[in-house]
Design an enzyme around this catalytic site. Sequence first.
Site, PDB file in Angstrom:
ATOM      1  N   SER A  59      -9.255  41.413 -59.725  1.00 58.02           N
ATOM      2  CA  SER A  59      -7.511  41.820 -60.450  1.00 58.02           C
ATOM      3  C   SER A  59      -7.740  43.927 -60.376  1.00 58.02           C
ATOM      4  CB  SER A  59      -8.314  42.795 -62.772  1.00 58.02           C
ATOM      5  OG  SER A  59      -7.345  42.937 -63.352  1.00 58.02           O
ATOM      6  N   VAL A  64     -11.210  49.539 -57.924  1.00 57.29           N
ATOM      7  CA  VAL A  64     -12.064  49.310 -56.273  1.00 57.29           C
ATOM      8  C   VAL A  64     -10.704  48.179 -55.877  1.00 57.29           C
ATOM      9  CG1 VAL A  64     -12.914  48.080 -54.882  1.00 57.29           C
ATOM     10  CG2 VAL A  64     -13.895  49.328 -56.757  1.00 57.29           C
ATOM     11  N   CYS A  65      -9.438  47.728 -56.645  1.00 60.55           N
ATOM     12  CA  CYS A  65      -8.372  47.154 -56.665  1.00 60.55           C
ATOM     13  C   CYS A  65      -7.278  47.997 -56.344  1.00 60.55           C
ATOM     14  CB  CYS A  65      -9.074  45.763 -57.651  1.00 60.55           C
ATOM     15  SG  CYS A  65      -9.967  44.400 -57.912  1.00 60.55           S
ATOM     16  N   ASP A  66      -6.845  48.358 -56.902  1.00 63.56           N
ATOM     17  CA  ASP A  66      -5.968  48.883 -57.271  1.00 63.56           C
ATOM     18  C   ASP A  66      -5.775  50.243 -55.866  1.00 63.56           C
ATOM     19  OD1 ASP A  66      -4.289  51.516 -58.908  1.00 63.56           O
ATOM     20  OD2 ASP A  66      -5.282  52.153 -56.862  1.00 63.56           O
TER      21      ASP A  66
END
Length: 172
Positions: A59, A64-66
């Site tokens: 997501s 971490v995804c950002d």
Amino acid sequence: MTVERTGVATFKGNPITLLGPELHVGDQAPDFTLHKNLLETASLNDFAGKIKLISVVPSIDTGVCDMQTRRFNEEASKLGEQVAVLTVSADLPFAQARWCGAAGVDQVVMLSDYKNNTFGQAYGLLIKEFQLDMRAIFVLDADNKITYVEYLKEMAEHPNYDAAIEAVKALV
């Protein structure tokens, strides 16, 4: 019949189940149809003849995804026109567009697996418990052969950014 893979990944130390086969270097990448927005889709053929770095995140609205998407956005501008950098998540296209606008991300093609999770299943990444795609990196050559793959063991960990970038550079 859906392949279930248990014991290969965790979320904060807790086991999760991944649906779909594990892909390997040398495999032909499965085709996909993902959403660029609610009306427009993209497939592997839309990037024909290009080297593809596919960054998969659970997501976009998590730390971490950002960071993963921002890092590959920075790298994308250095890799040249022959490389397509794609980020795939199960987020709605609206959320992806909002996040990109707020983050200034404009070098990565955002693609959504929200509707049927077919990408996650084909690439062995669909998390049964959450209906999100597990974090992973794939590098495909211009003929869609997988030349690099990293399936993360822990959902909250970062991928090996440098190894993925080096795998792309080896093909350029």
